[in-house]
Design a protein around this motif. Structure first.
Motif, mmCIF file in Angstrom:
data_model
loop_
_atom_site.group_PDB
_atom_site.id
_atom_site.type_symbol
_atom_site.label_atom_id
_atom_site.label_comp_id
_atom_site.label_asym_id
_atom_site.label_seq_id
_atom_site.Cartn_x
_atom_site.Cartn_y
_atom_site.Cartn_z
ATOM 1 N N VAL A 47 -1.273 11.618 -10.907
ATOM 2 C CA VAL A 47 -0.460 10.460 -10.505
ATOM 3 C C VAL A 47 0.631 10.206 -11.539
ATOM 4 C CG1 VAL A 47 -0.480 7.956 -10.197
ATOM 5 C CG2 VAL A 47 -2.258 9.359 -9.115
ATOM 6 N N VAL A 48 0.242 10.191 -12.796
ATOM 7 C CA VAL A 48 1.217 9.950 -13.865
ATOM 8 C C VAL A 48 2.297 11.025 -13.844
ATOM 9 C CG1 VAL A 48 1.544 9.710 -16.349
ATOM 10 C CG2 VAL A 48 -0.522 8.795 -15.269
ATOM 11 N N ALA A 49 1.890 12.271 -13.681
ATOM 12 C CA ALA A 49 2.862 13.367 -13.670
ATOM 13 C C ALA A 49 3.804 13.262 -12.481
ATOM 14 C CB ALA A 49 2.125 14.708 -13.648
ATOM 15 N N ALA A 50 3.274 12.838 -11.325
ATOM 16 C CA ALA A 50 4.123 12.696 -10.135
ATOM 17 C C ALA A 50 5.169 11.610 -10.332
ATOM 18 C CB ALA A 50 3.271 12.395 -8.912
ATOM 19 N N ALA A 97 0.833 -1.207 0.000
ATOM 20 C CA ALA A 97 0.000 0.000 0.000
ATOM 21 C C ALA A 97 0.861 1.248 0.000
ATOM 22 C CB ALA A 97 -0.913 -0.005 1.224
ATOM 23 N N LEU A 98 0.406 2.294 -0.691
ATOM 24 C CA LEU A 98 1.145 3.551 -0.735
ATOM 25 C C LEU A 98 0.192 4.721 -0.917
ATOM 26 C CD1 LEU A 98 2.558 4.236 -4.235
ATOM 27 C CD2 LEU A 98 1.665 1.976 -3.734
ATOM 28 N N SER A 99 0.685 5.914 -0.640
ATOM 29 C CA SER A 99 -0.085 7.144 -0.800
ATOM 30 C C SER A 99 0.634 8.056 -1.775
ATOM 31 C CB SER A 99 -0.258 7.858 0.545
ATOM 32 O OG SER A 99 -1.054 7.102 1.425
ATOM 33 N N LEU A 100 -0.056 8.499 -2.804
ATOM 34 C CA LEU A 100 0.580 9.334 -3.818
ATOM 35 C C LEU A 100 0.874 10.738 -3.305
ATOM 36 C CD1 LEU A 100 1.252 7.977 -6.465
ATOM 37 C CD2 LEU A 100 -0.810 6.957 -5.512
ATOM 38 N N TYR A 101 0.102 11.219 -2.326
ATOM 39 C CA TYR A 101 0.354 12.577 -1.844
ATOM 40 C C TYR A 101 1.563 12.646 -0.914
ATOM 41 C CZ TYR A 101 -1.960 11.684 2.695
ATOM 42 O OH TYR A 101 -2.308 11.210 3.939
ATOM 43 N N LYS A 102 2.155 11.493 -0.592
ATOM 44 C CA LYS A 102 3.446 11.486 0.096
ATOM 45 C C LYS A 102 4.597 11.418 -0.903
ATOM 46 C CE LYS A 102 1.144 11.091 3.991
ATOM 47 N NZ LYS A 102 1.264 9.996 4.942
ATOM 48 N N LEU A 103 4.242 11.451 -2.201
ATOM 49 C CA LEU A 103 5.208 11.294 -3.284
ATOM 50 C C LEU A 103 5.149 12.458 -4.261
ATOM 51 C CD1 LEU A 103 4.299 7.575 -3.843
ATOM 52 C CD2 LEU A 103 6.639 8.306 -3.438
ATOM 53 N N SER A 104 4.785 13.634 -3.758
ATOM 54 C CA SER A 104 4.638 14.823 -4.597
ATOM 55 C C SER A 104 3.528 14.671 -5.619
ATOM 56 C CB SER A 104 5.965 15.180 -5.301
ATOM 57 O OG SER A 104 6.940 15.513 -4.348
ATOM 58 N N GLY A 105 2.533 13.867 -5.273
ATOM 59 C CA GLY A 105 1.396 13.658 -6.151
ATOM 60 C C GLY A 105 0.095 14.104 -5.518
ATOM 61 N N PRO A 106 -1.028 13.782 -6.155
ATOM 62 C CA PRO A 106 -2.339 14.182 -5.639
ATOM 63 C C PRO A 106 -2.809 13.277 -4.512
ATOM 64 C CG PRO A 106 -2.603 12.938 -7.656
ATOM 65 C CD PRO A 106 -1.121 13.083 -7.441
ATOM 66 N N HIS A 107 -3.918 13.644 -3.899
ATOM 67 C CA HIS A 107 -4.439 12.907 -2.750
ATOM 68 C C HIS A 107 -5.182 11.658 -3.214
ATOM 69 C CE1 HIS A 107 -3.588 15.486 0.802
ATOM 70 N NE2 HIS A 107 -3.318 16.326 -0.176
ATOM 71 N N LEU A 108 -4.422 10.613 -3.463
ATOM 72 C CA LEU A 108 -4.935 9.297 -3.820
ATOM 73 C C LEU A 108 -4.068 8.241 -3.156
ATOM 74 C CD1 LEU A 108 -5.727 9.511 -7.655
ATOM 75 C CD2 LEU A 108 -7.379 9.351 -5.783
ATOM 76 N N GLY A 109 -4.640 7.059 -2.977
ATOM 77 C CA GLY A 109 -3.891 5.922 -2.462
ATOM 78 C C GLY A 109 -3.886 4.801 -3.474
ATOM 79 N N ALA A 110 -3.050 3.813 -3.237
ATOM 80 C CA ALA A 110 -2.984 2.652 -4.124
ATOM 81 C C ALA A 110 -2.571 1.432 -3.312
ATOM 82 C CB ALA A 110 -1.994 2.880 -5.269
ATOM 83 N N VAL A 111 -3.058 0.280 -3.737
ATOM 84 C CA VAL A 111 -2.593 -0.999 -3.217
ATOM 85 C C VAL A 111 -2.207 -1.850 -4.413
ATOM 86 C CG1 VAL A 111 -3.207 -3.118 -2.008
ATOM 87 C CG2 VAL A 111 -3.987 -0.923 -1.110
ATOM 88 N N VAL A 112 -1.024 -2.426 -4.349
ATOM 89 C CA VAL A 112 -0.492 -3.219 -5.453
ATOM 90 C C VAL A 112 -0.414 -4.673 -5.018
ATOM 91 C CG1 VAL A 112 1.435 -3.516 -7.052
ATOM 92 C CG2 VAL A 112 0.845 -1.229 -6.198
ATOM 93 N N ALA A 113 -0.949 -5.568 -5.849
ATOM 94 C CA ALA A 113 -0.958 -6.998 -5.544
ATOM 95 C C ALA A 113 -0.896 -7.783 -6.846
ATOM 96 C CB ALA A 113 -2.208 -7.374 -4.754
ATOM 97 N N ASP A 114 -0.684 -9.078 -6.730
ATOM 98 C CA ASP A 114 -0.740 -9.958 -7.891
ATOM 99 C C ASP A 114 -2.192 -10.022 -8.362
ATOM 100 O OD1 ASP A 114 -0.884 -12.141 -9.660
ATOM 101 O OD2 ASP A 114 0.669 -13.247 -8.598
#
Length: 402
Positions: free
Chosen positions: A269-272, A216-233
């Motif tokens: 997100v893409v721009a970040a 799990a990660l947060s894009l707004y902690k990565l110089s991005g917008p206020h969105l989150g993501a979870v990556v899985a198989d």
């Protein structure tokens, strides 16, 4: 071993319009500033014709493409597959969705492991889901002196169904041995859910190397917008069935995403991610550029962390917390005779932004004995932090301590 490329911090800072205001921002663990590229991408999306998905017209196709592009960008960032990237309002919201779906498999006698080092977003959803399912919760404790986790094997059993662990503490920066934890979880047949919110902004990340079933990660902690993501198989996601609206898509990963997404933020997100990939010169695929850039980020931040820690250790009356050798560039401190809020307010008056409180890491702050006493002051370094910023923070703390 080849040396990491050097980060041109002056050039990086020039990309951030907010830094022109003159504040030295050490509040990045709670949310980063954004570069022009992200602002422009969001604005461009809002200026163009974008409709909801599912329509046979260009503006609807544009929305579909925005989602697909965001999935690909996040996949490149952490080494996942686009079809395994779930996007949502926040890491917290997505973790609740995943916890609800996973808990449908749990029952009395099953066990879930959480840690006292984690942000509550990787604790409470699992505790609450376990309670509803009748499963037991086992706690992996943290040593208050070092802020290191205890023996994870002591809380695992053949009944363990999930282990939730942070990639890095959002308060003291401690980076546990995630691979050791995930390997141990897999040995007993459990899944591993890794909170990468505070790790991803600081180091090159490979979800497979970490052994994370969910990352799990947060894009707004990565110089991005206020969105989150979870990556899985994607194959793992296929076997999970969250509560959702009947007409909404049952495809993976869309079945985990509730409601109409903010397409303009997907463009951000893409721009970040592209911003991060372009921090140092060089060609190659985006994943390759990201690994190169994040290696430079890590080297830059570690040098500033050393400078910050050394400076704080030389100030009488300042106490810092956490002694992990492997950590992200985050420092928790107290100044004798002053509450964390008083310190934060005084530094703000000097143009230095730091946070104060427990930062939702309530279990950790309780373990430190500081929950009822205002928590700690937190200062976090990111890729746009300069040496001058660190010197301003140190000067401010020294003045307060005196």
């Amino acid at each position: 071993m080849s040396q990491a490329p050097t980060l041109d911090v002056r050039a990086v800072r020039a990309q951030f319009p907010a830094l022109a205001e003159g504040t030295a921002h050490f509040d990045a663990p709670g949310g980063t500033q954004v570069p022009f590229a992200v602002v422009d991408a969001v604005a461009a999306s809002l200026r163009s014709a974008v409709s909801n998905r599912g329509g046979p017209f260009p503006s609807s196709a544009r929305a579909e493409q925005a989602v697909a592009d965001a999935r690909s960008a996040v996949a490149d960032l952490v080494g996942g597959l686009p079809d395994g990237v779930v996007l949502g309002q926040s890491m917290t919201a997505l973790t609740y969705v995943l916890a609800g779906a996973l808990a449908k498999r749990w029952g009395p006698g099953d066990e879930v492991v959480v840690t006292r080092l984690d942000h509550d977003a990787n604790v409470r959803p699992w505790v609450q889901a376990a309670e509803r399912a009748g499963a037991a919760v086992r706690w992996l404790d943290v040593d208050p002196a070092s802020c290191l986790l205890g023996d994870h094997t002591a809380v695992l059993s053949e009944r363990t169904r999930l282990v939730a662990v942070t990639g890095a503490s959002n308060v003291v920066g401690t980076r546990p041995d995630v691979r050791a934890v995930t390997d141990a979880a897999h040995e007993v047949g459990a899944l591993a859910y890794v909170d990468g919110v505070h790790l991803t902004p600081h180091v090159p990340v490979d979800v497979a190397a970490l052994g994370a079933d969910f990352y799990a990660l947060s894009l707004y902690k990565l110089s991005g917008p206020h969105l989150g993501a979870v990556v899985a198989d994607p194959a793992l996601l296929e076997g999970l069935h969250p509560d959702k609206l009947l007409p909404s898509s049952d495809a993976v990963p869309a079945r985990f995403e509730h409601g109409t997404p903010p397409f303009e933020l997907h463009a951000g997100v893409v721009a970040a991610v592209e911003h991060l990939a372009g921090l140092v010169p060089g060609g190659g695929a985006r994943r390759e550029r990201l690994l190169r850039s994040m290696a430079a980020v890590q080297a830059h931040e570690e040098a500033l962390l050393d400078r910050l820690v050394a400076g704080l250790e030389g100030v009488e009356g300042v106490t810092t917390y956490g002694a992990a050798l492997l950590r992200t560039p985050t420092v928790a401190l107290r100044v004798a005779g002053r509450s964390p809020r008083e310190v934060a307010e005084a530094l703000a008056a000097r143009g230095v932004a730091v946070g104060d409180g427990d930062f939702y890491a309530r279990e950790l702050v309780r373990a430190l004995g500081l929950h009822g006493d205002g928590g700690v002051v937190r200062a976090g370094v990111v890729h746009y932090t300069s040496g001058d910023d660190v010197d301003r923070l140190l000067a401010g703390v020294a003045a307060l301590a005196a």
